[in-house]
Design a protein around this motif. Structure first.
Motif, PDB file in Angstrom:
ATOM      1  N   PHE A   1       0.983  -1.328   0.183  1.00  0.00           N
ATOM      2  CA  PHE A   1      -0.148  -0.196  -0.117  1.00  0.00           C
ATOM      3  C   PHE A   1       0.960   1.179  -0.176  1.00  0.00           C
ATOM      4  N   GLY A   2       1.990   1.359   0.543  1.00  0.00           N
ATOM      5  CA  GLY A   2       2.914   2.312   0.763  1.00  0.00           C
ATOM      6  C   GLY A   2       3.406   2.729  -0.515  1.00  0.00           C
ATOM      7  N   PHE A   3       4.017   1.747  -1.198  1.00  0.00           N
ATOM      8  CA  PHE A   3       4.624   1.793  -2.696  1.00  0.00           C
ATOM      9  C   PHE A   3       3.643   2.380  -3.629  1.00  0.00           C
ATOM     10  N   ALA A   4       2.533   1.880  -3.407  1.00  0.00           N
ATOM     11  CA  ALA A   4       1.552   2.530  -4.512  1.00  0.00           C
ATOM     12  C   ALA A   4       1.266   3.913  -4.425  1.00  0.00           C
ATOM     13  N   VAL A   5       1.586   4.534  -3.271  1.00  0.00           N
ATOM     14  CA  VAL A   5       1.593   5.962  -3.124  1.00  0.00           C
ATOM     15  C   VAL A   5       2.748   6.589  -3.446  1.00  0.00           C
TER      16      VAL A   5
ATOM     17  N   PHE B   1      13.462  -2.475  -4.115  1.00  0.00           N
ATOM     18  CA  PHE B   1      12.483  -1.827  -4.920  1.00  0.00           C
ATOM     19  C   PHE B   1      12.800  -0.269  -4.772  1.00  0.00           C
ATOM     20  N   TYR B   2      13.595   0.103  -3.941  1.00  0.00           N
ATOM     21  CA  TYR B   2      14.142   1.527  -4.237  1.00  0.00           C
ATOM     22  C   TYR B   2      15.428   1.455  -4.621  1.00  0.00           C
TER      23      TYR B   2
ATOM     24  N   ALA C   1       0.253   2.555   5.987  1.00  0.00           N
ATOM     25  CA  ALA C   1       1.336   2.455   5.051  1.00  0.00           C
ATOM     26  C   ALA C   1       1.440   3.995   4.630  1.00  0.00           C
ATOM     27  N   PRO C   2       0.087   4.558   3.949  1.00  0.00           N
ATOM     28  CA  PRO C   2       0.504   5.886   3.601  1.00  0.00           C
ATOM     29  C   PRO C   2       0.709   6.799   4.952  1.00  0.00           C
ATOM     30  N   ALA C   3      -0.008   6.747   6.035  1.00  0.00           N
ATOM     31  CA  ALA C   3       0.349   7.500   6.886  1.00  0.00           C
ATOM     32  C   ALA C   3       1.848   7.703   7.422  1.00  0.00           C
TER      33      ALA C   3
ATOM     34  N   GLY D   1      13.557   7.072   3.387  1.00  0.00           N
ATOM     35  CA  GLY D   1      13.125   7.073   4.620  1.00  0.00           C
ATOM     36  C   GLY D   1      11.926   6.402   4.945  1.00  0.00           C
ATOM     37  N   VAL D   2      10.874   6.529   3.976  1.00  0.00           N
ATOM     38  CA  VAL D   2       9.823   5.550   3.967  1.00  0.00           C
ATOM     39  C   VAL D   2      10.052   4.220   3.956  1.00  0.00           C
TER      40      VAL D   2
END
Length: 425
Positions: free
Chosen positions: A242-246, A309-310, A370-372, A385-386
């Motif tokens: 969910f985080g990577f989608a953002v 992925f990064y 995840a987005p928070a 950092g994320v």
């Protein structure tokens, strides 16, 4: 209540049309996942504002996920799925017309946030149908198929189709097209699931007793230590998803020079991989053990692939082929958490609906958290950092797993990790 013995590679054949309905519905729901944050930014809003919209959506999804298991047992999975289906269609239209259509941020937050309540009611109620229609020692495989069709919908078709439609009908037109897929999935579910076995033990409960069962979805978290620890692991499970989608559309498109279509295709490859890995880990975990698979392949695998992925795209730049490597790795290892859906009801066999609600709450909380995390860390630590925050949390989950004691049906050994936990405690 009867359970099915007819399966194909762990797929319960009496529920096959329900799985197809999930694939269609989540295709429509998934259209927005990998480009909406970038589209909101293009409308004139900041990355933090775009992330806030996803955070509110995730919060609503977490709340709906929490109640979905118990509600599905009280009013049947079919009726709960109908409520989610109708809510999604209504508030999706309002979101497109009054939110995105007018670039009105308040309306975007309002209607997108409310729509967040819808898909968990449709999606997670089907898990209750699975649990009540398959034998417990086959639950992991059946749920592996559930997450496989989820991936086919939200990830593969949900990413590939927009990559072709956006150049022709734009982002807004693509979001309108999503409505057709969700309507198709909703109709299939209502027609095909009418005659499946449904939980009946709560049908005659009083209103007070039903509310008591609903609150059990919260009390289990602190009354059952194993549920609490499992909840933590499940929350961590899909942080990168969910985080990577953002955050990744902004890195790939704005920093590395990928087109939106190229990024969507990278994201689709990730989800395409999970089609096979969900089924694979569901079957393997019934041989190796639920928690062992989650710990060694899920936690460690996701920690390493999240970093990859990064760093791999950063090193190779605008190189589509190299970007696929971490996408495939992420798709393999995120599915190693599939057994967690079987762990929760096994920990509370007398309150399966409440246990599934806690599982769903954990999944929804991941969607919110995840987005928070991205909202909090992006302004100060950028994308890396994320990514590091997610990686650290996967390592934390690795150390939590040995303390989860669960009796796995049909498994020849003692409760998993009991001996290992005794050594660590």
């Amino acid at each position: 209540m009867s359970v099915t013995n007819k399966q194909w590679l762990g797929l319960p054949l009496n529920l096959i049309w329900g799985y197809i309905a999930i694939a269609f519905f989540m295709t429509g729901d998934g259209f927005e996942l990998a480009f909406l944050s970038h589209y909101i930014k293009e409308l004139g809003f900041s990355p933090a504002e775009a992330s806030l919209a996803f955070t509110l959506y995730g919060l609503a999804a977490a709340l709906a996920a929490w109640v979905s298991g118990v509600v599905a047992e009280i009013i049947t999975p079919q009726k709960t799925m109908l409520i989610g289906f109708l809510m999604w269609c209504i508030f999706h239209v309002l979101f497109l017309v009054f939110g995105l259509g007018h670039a009105n941020y308040a309306m975007i937050l309002l209607f997108y946030g409310i729509r967040g309540f819808a898909y968990p009611l449709f999606l997670y109620s089907f898990i209750v149908a699975i649990i009540h229609n398959v034998k417990s020692d086959s639950a992991s495989s059946a749920i592996g198929w559930f997450w496989a069709v989820y991936s086919i919908g939200i990830g593969v078709f949900g990413s590939y189709i927009p990559s072709f439609t956006i150049p022709h009908i734009g982002e807004l037109g693509t979001l309108w097209l999503a409505l057709a897929f969700c309507i198709t999935g909703g109709v299939i579910a209502q027609i095909s699931l009418r005659h499946i076995a449904t939980p009946r033990h709560m049908q005659n409960l009083t209103t007070r007793e039903k509310l008591s069962e609903l609150t059990r979805a919260v009390t289990l978290i602190y009354s059952n230590r194993n549920i609490m620890l499992s909840c933590m692991v499940r929350i961590i499970n899909t942080l990168s998803l969910f985080g990577f989608a953002v955050i990744m559309p902004m890195m790939f498109v704005d920093q590395l020079g990928f087109t939106t279509s190229e990024w969507l295709q990278v994201w689709a490859v990730f989800f395409f991989t999970t089609i096979f890995s969900n089924v694979f880990w569901g079957v393997v975990s019934e041989k190796l053990g639920w928690i062992k698979v989650v710990r060694w392949f899920g936690c460690i695998g996701m920690a390493l692939s999240s970093l990859a992925f990064y760093y791999i795209p950063q090193h190779f730049g605008h190189n589509f082929a190299m970007a696929l490597i971490p996408a495939i790795a992420l798709g393999i290892f995120v599915a190693a958490f599939v057994p967690m859906a079987a762990v929760f009801p096994a920990l509370e066999p007398r309150h399966k609906g409440a246990a599934i609600s806690v599982y769903n709450l954990s999944a929804g909380t991941s969607n919110f958290l995840a987005p928070a995390i991205a909202v909090l860390l992006l302004p100060h630590f950028s994308t890396i950092g994320v990514v590091i925050a997610y990686t650290v949390l996967y390592i934390v989950a690795f150390f939590i797993c040995p303390f989860i004691h669960v009796e796995q049906p049909g498994f020849s050994t003692k409760p998993e990790c009991a001996a290992e936990s005794a050594q660590l405690s």
